[in-house]
Scaffold this motif. Structure first.
Motif, mmCIF file in Angstrom:
data_model
loop_
_atom_site.group_PDB
_atom_site.id
_atom_site.type_symbol
_atom_site.label_atom_id
_atom_site.label_comp_id
_atom_site.label_asym_id
_atom_site.label_seq_id
_atom_site.Cartn_x
_atom_site.Cartn_y
_atom_site.Cartn_z
ATOM 1 N N MET A 1 4.012 -0.511 -14.137
ATOM 2 C CA MET A 1 4.931 -0.832 -12.990
ATOM 3 C C MET A 1 3.427 -1.664 -12.105
ATOM 4 N N LYS A 2 4.360 -2.545 -10.873
ATOM 5 C CA LYS A 2 3.141 -3.207 -10.580
ATOM 6 C C LYS A 2 4.547 -3.128 -8.930
ATOM 7 N N ILE A 3 3.591 -2.705 -7.827
ATOM 8 C CA ILE A 3 4.352 -2.844 -6.500
ATOM 9 C C ILE A 3 3.611 -2.974 -5.047
ATOM 10 N N ILE A 4 3.925 -4.373 -4.599
ATOM 11 C CA ILE A 4 3.419 -5.963 -4.118
ATOM 12 C C ILE A 4 3.726 -4.262 -2.294
ATOM 13 N N PHE A 5 2.390 -3.842 -1.360
ATOM 14 C CA PHE A 5 2.732 -3.867 -0.163
ATOM 15 C C PHE A 5 2.346 -5.055 0.911
ATOM 16 N N ARG A 6 2.940 -5.595 1.821
ATOM 17 C CA ARG A 6 2.688 -6.818 2.278
ATOM 18 C C ARG A 6 2.986 -6.282 3.457
ATOM 19 N N CYS A 7 1.966 -6.867 4.896
ATOM 20 C CA CYS A 7 1.806 -6.702 6.318
ATOM 21 C C CYS A 7 1.853 -7.360 6.710
ATOM 22 N N ASP A 8 2.101 -7.693 8.772
ATOM 23 C CA ASP A 8 1.952 -8.755 9.147
ATOM 24 C C ASP A 8 0.198 -8.703 9.128
ATOM 25 N N PRO A 9 -0.347 -10.366 9.382
ATOM 26 C CA PRO A 9 -2.414 -9.778 9.160
ATOM 27 C C PRO A 9 -2.640 -9.652 10.767
ATOM 28 N N ASN A 10 -1.561 -9.748 11.415
ATOM 29 C CA ASN A 10 -2.153 -9.267 12.897
ATOM 30 C C ASN A 10 -2.575 -7.282 12.395
ATOM 31 N N LEU A 11 -1.641 -6.867 12.199
ATOM 32 C CA LEU A 11 -1.742 -5.587 11.674
ATOM 33 C C LEU A 11 -2.147 -4.942 10.652
ATOM 34 N N HIS A 12 -2.629 -5.480 9.819
ATOM 35 C CA HIS A 12 -3.399 -5.198 9.045
ATOM 36 C C HIS A 12 -4.835 -4.144 8.774
ATOM 37 N N ASP A 13 -5.093 -4.770 9.648
ATOM 38 C CA ASP A 13 -6.987 -3.730 10.099
ATOM 39 C C ASP A 13 -6.222 -1.987 11.211
ATOM 40 N N TYR A 14 -5.076 -2.370 10.972
ATOM 41 C CA TYR A 14 -4.815 -1.024 12.257
ATOM 42 C C TYR A 14 -3.888 -0.237 11.387
ATOM 43 N N LEU A 15 -3.507 -0.819 10.356
ATOM 44 C CA LEU A 15 -1.796 0.714 9.813
ATOM 45 C C LEU A 15 -2.902 1.753 8.916
ATOM 46 N N PRO A 16 -1.982 2.346 8.089
ATOM 47 C CA PRO A 16 -2.560 2.918 7.033
ATOM 48 C C PRO A 16 -1.886 2.673 5.969
ATOM 49 N N LYS A 17 -1.957 2.432 4.733
ATOM 50 C CA LYS A 17 -1.952 2.071 3.731
ATOM 51 C C LYS A 17 -0.345 3.092 2.744
ATOM 52 N N PRO A 18 0.658 2.513 2.344
ATOM 53 C CA PRO A 18 0.997 3.638 1.537
ATOM 54 C C PRO A 18 0.052 4.090 0.762
ATOM 55 N N ALA A 19 0.630 5.524 0.513
ATOM 56 C CA ALA A 19 -0.567 6.243 -0.643
ATOM 57 C C ALA A 19 -0.057 6.490 -2.153
ATOM 58 N N ALA A 20 -0.593 7.204 -2.781
ATOM 59 C CA ALA A 20 0.526 7.816 -3.684
ATOM 60 C C ALA A 20 0.007 9.256 -3.631
ATOM 61 N N ALA A 21 1.863 9.233 -3.586
ATOM 62 C CA ALA A 21 2.077 10.578 -3.422
ATOM 63 C C ALA A 21 0.832 12.507 -3.310
ATOM 64 N N ARG A 22 0.339 11.906 -4.931
ATOM 65 C CA ARG A 22 -0.575 12.740 -5.486
ATOM 66 C C ARG A 22 -1.622 13.362 -4.310
ATOM 67 N N SER A 23 -2.158 11.805 -3.550
ATOM 68 C CA SER A 23 -3.166 11.771 -2.578
ATOM 69 C C SER A 23 -3.103 12.805 -1.271
ATOM 70 N N CYS A 24 -1.199 12.724 -1.002
ATOM 71 C CA CYS A 24 -0.460 13.911 -0.024
ATOM 72 C C CYS A 24 -0.354 14.605 -0.228
ATOM 73 N N LEU A 25 -1.189 15.240 -1.045
ATOM 74 C CA LEU A 25 -0.031 16.738 -0.994
ATOM 75 C C LEU A 25 -0.616 17.584 0.608
ATOM 76 N N PRO A 26 0.309 18.900 0.475
ATOM 77 C CA PRO A 26 0.209 19.249 1.435
ATOM 78 C C PRO A 26 -0.999 20.345 2.213
ATOM 79 N N ASP A 27 -1.245 21.119 2.486
ATOM 80 C CA ASP A 27 -2.493 21.408 3.178
ATOM 81 C C ASP A 27 -1.703 23.390 2.706
ATOM 82 N N TRP A 28 -0.742 23.205 2.921
ATOM 83 C CA TRP A 28 -0.308 25.008 2.460
ATOM 84 C C TRP A 28 0.069 24.882 0.985
#
Length: 244
Positions: A1-28
Motif C-alpha cells: 500500500m503506497k500512500i502519497i503525502f503532498r504539501c505546499d512547497p513554501n511550507l515543506h520545511d516547516y511541517l512535521p510529516k505524517p508519521a507511522a503510528a508506531r513511532s507516536c506511542l505515548p510516554d505513559w
C-alpha cells in the motif's frame, strides 16, 4: 500500500510529516508496568501493555501531527507560528479553526452547554493520495483518552479526493484544560480501508470447529501470551517505508 503525502512547497520545511503510528506511542505506555498486582486474583496479572490487540491498534496506520505549539488559556487558543505565505492562495495558515456549535446540535457529539469552544477543527497541511478503490479512515488516536479533545471519526475516498487537504474536526472535551498542545502531537489516527461490499455469513460450529474452539481457549487459559506467540502476524506490522 503506497500512500502519497503532498504539501505546499513554501511550507515543506516547516511541517512535521505524517508519521507511522508506531513511532507516536505515548510516554505513559512506554513507562507503565507490564504487570500489576490484582487484589481479586491475589497475584500479579498482565496489564494492557502486554495485550497485543490493544497495542496493535495504537501502532496501526499513521498519525497526522499538530504543525505547531498551540497554547490554551482561559478557553482561548493561540499560537505563534511564523511561516511563509503558501504558494496556493486558498491554503490555510492557521493550525486550527472552529465549527459553529449548530453543526453538531442534535447529534451525540453535542453536550449540555455546547459552545463555540466545543467544536474545533484541525486544519490539514498535507494532501493524501491512496491507491484506487481505497479510502482513508480517520479517527481519534487509539486509546489516547488523556488528550483534551476527541477527534471525530470520518472516512474520505482519497483515491479520488487528493488535490486538497482533509481537515479533522474534533470535540474539545476538557473545558478546564490550560497548557500547550505541543508541535507533533497526534491529532488524527488514519489508515486505508478498501471499498468493497461485505458478505456476511452466519454458521454454527461443526464438530471440528468445536474441538478447535476448546483447544484454543484451553491454550489461552494455560499459557500467557498464546495469541502473540501463535496467531499475531508480526511481519505486516513493520514500520512504514519513507520516500521523499
Amino acid at each position: 500500500m503506497k500512500i502519497i503525502f503532498r504539501c505546499d512547497p513554501n511550507l515543506h520545511d516547516y511541517l512535521p510529516k505524517p508519521a507511522a503510528a508506531r513511532s507516536c506511542l505515548p510516554d505513559w505506555l512506554r513507562q507503565m508496568s507490564s504487570t500489576s498486582f490484582s487484589e481479586f486474583h491475589g497475584r500479579d496479572i498482565r496489564t494492557v501493555k502486554q495485550c497485543p490487540p490493544f497495542v496493535d491498534a495504537m501502532t496501526h496506520g499513521f498519525m497526522i501531527l499538530l504543525p505547531c505549539d498551540v497554547t490554551v488559556e482561559a478557553g482561548k487558543f493561540s499560537w505563534d507560528w511564523d511561516v511563509p505565505i503558501p504558494a496556493a492562495k486558498n491554503h490555510p495558515r492557521a493550525p486550527m479553526s472552529f465549527h459553529v456549535p449548530e453543526q453538531i446540535l442534535g447529534s451525540a457529539l453535542a453536550k449540555e452547554g455546547t459552545s463555540q469552544l466545543a467544536a474545533i477543527k484541525f486544519n490539514s497541511f498535507w494532501t493524501i493520495e491512496l491507491e484506487e478503490k481505497w479510502s482513508l479512515f480517520a479517527t481519534h488516536p487509539a486509546n489516547r483518552e488523556e488528550l483534551p479533545f476527541r477527534t471525530v471519526t470520518g472516512m474520505v475516498d482519497c483515491d479520488r479526493f487528493h488535490d486538497a487537504g482533509i481537515n479533522f474536526p474534533a470535540i474539545w472535551t476538557s473545558p478546564d484544560f490550560e497548557g500547550v498542545l505541543p508541535r507533533g502531537l497526534p491529532i488524527a489516527h488514519c489508515f486505508p480501508v478498501r471499498r468493497e461490499e461485505l458478505e456476511l455469513v452466519y454458521e454454527s460450529f461443526d464438530g471440528k470447529q468445536i474441538d478447535c474452539y476448546d483447544r484454543t481457549v484451553g491454550e489461552i487459559l494455560v499459557e500467557p501470551g498464546i495469541y502473540r506467540k501463535k496467531f499475531r502476524d508480526k511481519r505486516s506490522r513493520s514500520a512504514g517505508k519513507k520516500r521523499a
